[in-house]
Design a protein around this motif. Sequence first.
Motif, PDB file in Angstrom:
ATOM      1  N   ILE A  10       0.820  -1.206   0.000  1.00 28.70           N
ATOM      2  CA  ILE A  10       0.000   0.000   0.000  1.00 28.70           C
ATOM      3  C   ILE A  10       0.856   1.258   0.000  1.00 28.70           C
ATOM      4  O   ILE A  10       0.492   2.279  -0.595  1.00 28.70           O
ATOM      5  CB  ILE A  10      -0.957  -0.006   1.213  1.00 28.70           C
ATOM      6  CG1 ILE A  10      -1.984  -1.126   1.035  1.00 28.70           C
ATOM      7  CG2 ILE A  10      -1.663   1.338   1.363  1.00 28.70           C
ATOM      8  CD1 ILE A  10      -2.976  -1.247   2.164  1.00 28.70           C
ATOM      9  N   ASP A  11       2.015   1.223   0.634  1.00 29.60           N
ATOM     10  CA  ASP A  11       2.857   2.417   0.707  1.00 29.60           C
ATOM     11  C   ASP A  11       4.078   2.312  -0.215  1.00 29.60           C
ATOM     12  O   ASP A  11       5.038   3.062  -0.058  1.00 29.60           O
ATOM     13  CB  ASP A  11       3.322   2.655   2.140  1.00 29.60           C
ATOM     14  CG  ASP A  11       4.081   1.473   2.714  1.00 29.60           C
ATOM     15  OD1 ASP A  11       4.084   0.395   2.064  1.00 29.60           O
ATOM     16  OD2 ASP A  11       4.665   1.613   3.806  1.00 29.60           O
ATOM     17  N   ALA A  12       4.035   1.382  -1.179  1.00 28.74           N
ATOM     18  CA  ALA A  12       5.183   1.246  -2.089  1.00 28.74           C
ATOM     19  C   ALA A  12       4.669   0.826  -3.465  1.00 28.74           C
ATOM     20  O   ALA A  12       3.631   1.288  -3.910  1.00 28.74           O
ATOM     21  CB  ALA A  12       6.191   0.236  -1.517  1.00 28.74           C
ATOM     22  N   GLY A  13       5.414  -0.054  -4.135  1.00 27.21           N
ATOM     23  CA  GLY A  13       5.064  -0.448  -5.492  1.00 27.21           C
ATOM     24  C   GLY A  13       4.139  -1.653  -5.532  1.00 27.21           C
ATOM     25  O   GLY A  13       3.726  -2.183  -4.495  1.00 27.21           O
ATOM     26  N   GLY A  14       3.803  -2.066  -6.740  1.00 25.60           N
ATOM     27  CA  GLY A  14       2.929  -3.216  -6.923  1.00 25.60           C
ATOM     28  C   GLY A  14       3.297  -3.971  -8.185  1.00 25.60           C
ATOM     29  O   GLY A  14       3.859  -3.413  -9.126  1.00 25.60           O
ATOM     30  N   ASN A  15       2.947  -5.258  -8.202  1.00 22.01           N
ATOM     31  CA  ASN A  15       3.285  -6.115  -9.321  1.00 22.01           C
ATOM     32  C   ASN A  15       2.118  -6.166 -10.309  1.00 22.01           C
ATOM     33  O   ASN A  15       1.528  -7.224 -10.551  1.00 22.01           O
ATOM     34  CB  ASN A  15       3.638  -7.512  -8.814  1.00 22.01           C
ATOM     35  CG  ASN A  15       4.160  -8.403  -9.915  1.00 22.01           C
ATOM     36  OD1 ASN A  15       4.478  -7.946 -11.008  1.00 22.01           O
ATOM     37  ND2 ASN A  15       4.239  -9.684  -9.640  1.00 22.01           N
ATOM     38  N   SER A  16       1.794  -5.027 -10.886  1.00 21.50           N
ATOM     39  CA  SER A  16       0.693  -4.982 -11.851  1.00 21.50           C
ATOM     40  C   SER A  16       1.047  -5.697 -13.146  1.00 21.50           C
ATOM     41  O   SER A  16       0.160  -6.179 -13.859  1.00 21.50           O
ATOM     42  CB  SER A  16       0.309  -3.530 -12.142  1.00 21.50           C
ATOM     43  OG  SER A  16       1.420  -2.794 -12.630  1.00 21.50           O
ATOM     44  N   ASN A  17       2.328  -5.785 -13.476  1.00 20.94           N
ATOM     45  CA  ASN A  17       2.728  -6.432 -14.726  1.00 20.94           C
ATOM     46  C   ASN A  17       2.332  -7.902 -14.762  1.00 20.94           C
ATOM     47  O   ASN A  17       1.907  -8.414 -15.807  1.00 20.94           O
ATOM     48  CB  ASN A  17       4.244  -6.312 -14.917  1.00 20.94           C
ATOM     49  CG  ASN A  17       4.687  -4.885 -15.102  1.00 20.94           C
ATOM     50  OD1 ASN A  17       4.031  -4.119 -15.785  1.00 20.94           O
ATOM     51  ND2 ASN A  17       5.798  -4.515 -14.476  1.00 20.94           N
ATOM     52  N   ALA A  18       2.467  -8.605 -13.642  1.00 24.28           N
ATOM     53  CA  ALA A  18       2.086 -10.011 -13.597  1.00 24.28           C
ATOM     54  C   ALA A  18       0.586 -10.163 -13.782  1.00 24.28           C
ATOM     55  O   ALA A  18       0.119 -11.091 -14.457  1.00 24.28           O
ATOM     56  CB  ALA A  18       2.535 -10.643 -12.285  1.00 24.28           C
ATOM     57  N   MET A  19      -0.197  -9.268 -13.168  1.00 24.80           N
ATOM     58  CA  MET A  19      -1.642  -9.329 -13.326  1.00 24.80           C
ATOM     59  C   MET A  19      -2.046  -9.103 -14.779  1.00 24.80           C
ATOM     60  O   MET A  19      -2.906  -9.808 -15.325  1.00 24.80           O
ATOM     61  CB  MET A  19      -2.312  -8.289 -12.421  1.00 24.80           C
ATOM     62  CG  MET A  19      -3.833  -8.406 -12.349  1.00 24.80           C
ATOM     63  SD  MET A  19      -4.679  -7.350 -13.564  1.00 24.80           S
ATOM     64  CE  MET A  19      -4.358  -5.716 -12.879  1.00 24.80           C
ATOM     65  N   VAL A  20      -1.407  -8.134 -15.443  1.00 25.42           N
ATOM     66  CA  VAL A  20      -1.698  -7.869 -16.849  1.00 25.42           C
ATOM     67  C   VAL A  20      -1.338  -9.072 -17.706  1.00 25.42           C
ATOM     68  O   VAL A  20      -2.110  -9.503 -18.573  1.00 25.42           O
ATOM     69  CB  VAL A  20      -0.947  -6.605 -17.323  1.00 25.42           C
ATOM     70  CG1 VAL A  20      -1.062  -6.445 -18.835  1.00 25.42           C
ATOM     71  CG2 VAL A  20      -1.487  -5.367 -16.617  1.00 25.42           C
ATOM     72  N   PHE A  21      -0.148  -9.635 -17.492  1.00 29.04           N
ATOM     73  CA  PHE A  21       0.270 -10.830 -18.226  1.00 29.04           C
ATOM     74  C   PHE A  21      -0.748 -11.944 -18.053  1.00 29.04           C
ATOM     75  O   PHE A  21      -1.142 -12.616 -19.025  1.00 29.04           O
ATOM     76  CB  PHE A  21       1.647 -11.278 -17.738  1.00 29.04           C
ATOM     77  CG  PHE A  21       2.112 -12.596 -18.299  1.00 29.04           C
ATOM     78  CD1 PHE A  21       2.789 -12.648 -19.513  1.00 29.04           C
ATOM     79  CD2 PHE A  21       1.867 -13.789 -17.623  1.00 29.04           C
ATOM     80  CE1 PHE A  21       3.215 -13.868 -20.037  1.00 29.04           C
ATOM     81  CE2 PHE A  21       2.285 -15.004 -18.138  1.00 29.04           C
ATOM     82  CZ  PHE A  21       2.960 -15.043 -19.353  1.00 29.04           C
ATOM     83  N   PHE A  22      -1.192 -12.151 -16.833  1.00 32.25           N
ATOM     84  CA  PHE A  22      -2.098 -13.248 -16.520  1.00 32.25           C
ATOM     85  C   PHE A  22      -3.450 -13.080 -17.207  1.00 32.25           C
ATOM     86  O   PHE A  22      -3.945 -14.010 -17.864  1.00 32.25           O
ATOM     87  CB  PHE A  22      -2.271 -13.345 -15.007  1.00 32.25           C
ATOM     88  CG  PHE A  22      -3.282 -14.369 -14.563  1.00 32.25           C
ATOM     89  CD1 PHE A  22      -3.100 -15.707 -14.858  1.00 32.25           C
ATOM     90  CD2 PHE A  22      -4.404 -13.993 -13.845  1.00 32.25           C
ATOM     91  CE1 PHE A  22      -4.024 -16.655 -14.453  1.00 32.25           C
ATOM     92  CE2 PHE A  22      -5.331 -14.930 -13.437  1.00 32.25           C
ATOM     93  CZ  PHE A  22      -5.147 -16.266 -13.740  1.00 32.25           C
ATOM     94  N   VAL A  23      -4.066 -11.909 -17.079  1.00 30.51           N
ATOM     95  CA  VAL A  23      -5.405 -11.749 -17.651  1.00 30.51           C
ATOM     96  C   VAL A  23      -5.354 -11.735 -19.183  1.00 30.51           C
ATOM     97  O   VAL A  23      -6.290 -12.204 -19.841  1.00 30.51           O
ATOM     98  CB  VAL A  23      -6.111 -10.484 -17.106  1.00 30.51           C
ATOM     99  CG1 VAL A  23      -6.312 -10.598 -15.604  1.00 30.51           C
ATOM    100  CG2 VAL A  23      -5.367  -9.215 -17.456  1.00 30.51           C
ATOM    101  N   VAL A  24      -4.275 -11.193 -19.760  1.00 27.37           N
ATOM    102  CA  VAL A  24      -4.145 -11.236 -21.220  1.00 27.37           C
ATOM    103  C   VAL A  24      -4.009 -12.683 -21.689  1.00 27.37           C
ATOM    104  O   VAL A  24      -4.636 -13.096 -22.676  1.00 27.37           O
ATOM    105  CB  VAL A  24      -2.946 -10.394 -21.693  1.00 27.37           C
ATOM    106  CG1 VAL A  24      -2.639 -10.662 -23.166  1.00 27.37           C
ATOM    107  CG2 VAL A  24      -3.227  -8.909 -21.486  1.00 27.37           C
ATOM    108  N   LEU A  25      -3.208 -13.486 -20.991  1.00 22.17           N
ATOM    109  CA  LEU A  25      -3.040 -14.888 -21.366  1.00 22.17           C
ATOM    110  C   LEU A  25      -4.348 -15.646 -21.238  1.00 22.17           C
ATOM    111  O   LEU A  25      -4.722 -16.432 -22.126  1.00 22.17           O
ATOM    112  CB  LEU A  25      -1.961 -15.537 -20.493  1.00 22.17           C
ATOM    113  CG  LEU A  25      -1.729 -17.038 -20.720  1.00 22.17           C
ATOM    114  CD1 LEU A  25      -1.368 -17.321 -22.171  1.00 22.17           C
ATOM    115  CD2 LEU A  25      -0.651 -17.560 -19.782  1.00 22.17           C
ATOM    116  N   MET A  26      -5.087 -15.430 -20.153  1.00 24.74           N
ATOM    117  CA  MET A  26      -6.351 -16.126 -19.983  1.00 24.74           C
ATOM    118  C   MET A  26      -7.384 -15.623 -20.992  1.00 24.74           C
ATOM    119  O   MET A  26      -8.227 -16.394 -21.462  1.00 24.74           O
ATOM    120  CB  MET A  26      -6.860 -15.937 -18.555  1.00 24.74           C
ATOM    121  CG  MET A  26      -5.936 -16.524 -17.491  1.00 24.74           C
ATOM    122  SD  MET A  26      -5.401 -18.226 -17.818  1.00 24.74           S
ATOM    123  CE  MET A  26      -6.962 -19.093 -17.744  1.00 24.74           C
TER     124      MET A  26
END
Length: 503
Positions: free
Chosen positions: A223-239
């Motif tokens: 919440i007070d730093a970064g996030g791994n949005s790239n993995a989420m994008v990769f995952f939903v695009v693949l699915m």
Amino acid sequence: MIDWLRSHPALSAHRLAPFVVLLVFLGAAAAGGVVVASGNLVLIGLAVGTIIGTLLLNAAGIVIWAVLVGTLLVAGPLAMHMPALGRIQWIFSVMGFLLIGAAILHAGADRDVRRGPMPAFVILALLFMTYAIAMLTVSDGSLAQAASAIKRYFQYYGLTFALATIAFVPRKVFGWLKFLLALALVQLPFTLYQFFVLVPQRQNMPRSVVPVDIVVGTFEGQIDAGGNSNAMVFFVVLMGAGILALYRESLLKGWKLPVTLGLCLAPLAVGETKTAVVLLPLALLVIFIDNVRRRPAAFAAGAVVASFMTAGLGYLYLVGPAVNDGRVMSLERAIETNLEYNIGTQGYLGNASLNRSNVIPFWWSQHVPRDYPGLVAGHGLGSTAQRTGAMGESGGEMDRKYPGMYIGLTTASTLLWDLGSGGFSLYMLMIGAASGAAIGLVRKAAPGFDRAFCRTLLAGAVLLVPMVFHSDMMIIAPSMQVLTAFLLGLIAWRARVPTRPAA
């Protein structure tokens, strides 16, 4: 005397075995007690993961379930809202390593002549792992740095090796696929909560905290730093690619297609969509590439629709809640900023840091002509580890040599610094060989589910390539590591399965 001891019936192997087992369990219990008494959550997580993983060594399917559910669904939200429990990830990490042991056991006992040969990319993965560990012998890093780096690099390679060596029945594998599809469909409520609740809370945080980066779905984020949005994008695009592959085989008809595809891809509209601008068109191209000759008009129409979708995602990213000094950027300023830190000279993480366009040229400039051994063999695993990295280590020797430059900004640059052009080449050969194996599967696949499955595997293998050059998530993010290892493992499993699996 020695011969007498060897031949004495009281000292035979079957009589001594219970005592040896008892001693091992007593030693393990004592060690476990010391670990628990220490209060160190990391050590406790390691101990629990080791105990559970060892007990389940002969039930690799259950371990895979635990790793998938724990890493992709449980650990991310839990660590985001209860940071003290963030080390729970270590339990699943240990399980990933123990899957390597399970793979070795099953490989030694595999006598099924009906199964196909081991795919070349699995051998390359083993060679890459061996090469990386062997290079530690010429590294200047500490033992602690080496141990942490081995864990960070290879903690989920067991998924690939287990799926490649263990003859899982199709029903079990399809159960994992159904879980992944369900997981993709529930990303939307998580991303909506993060976008409407957490993003506003981050608006007044330091400039280094990008508010929209917290939109990560069930993946890692602070919440007070970064996030791994790239993995989420990769995952939903693949699915999403998998859903379209099912549609192509007439396995998804009527209202089910727009509903499932919409739920799956909707998180791209509220999250950090820059990666999707590259991944989405690439995935669509792989799924529909054979229509270039068979149905050129339909392919052209689909390309136009995909172009509009990509342009829309790009626009949403540029005009979204990108904050600069507390003010929302204008469209012109957002475009200028993105060009500056992607293909310009602006540092991605500050003025002193490198960006995606110059991080590899900088590596080259520091080795040619002054350091050819480092050019080929690198400087050892963990040499680019940042000071704020795993276990709070002080940072690798190369990170200390170039402070604040983030020389390990991407997976590609991390591999080049740590393992040189030799290690990087092995890694890319592994992905290339996996893509080649997936192409062969598509060509031989039976019409219907099998062909849709193989097309999705090919799309995933191709999508890994831009991820190598986009960020370092393939090395430092457990969720992306699990997705990568599981994807490669599925390709290997399908290549070796004796008969074409049906849904």
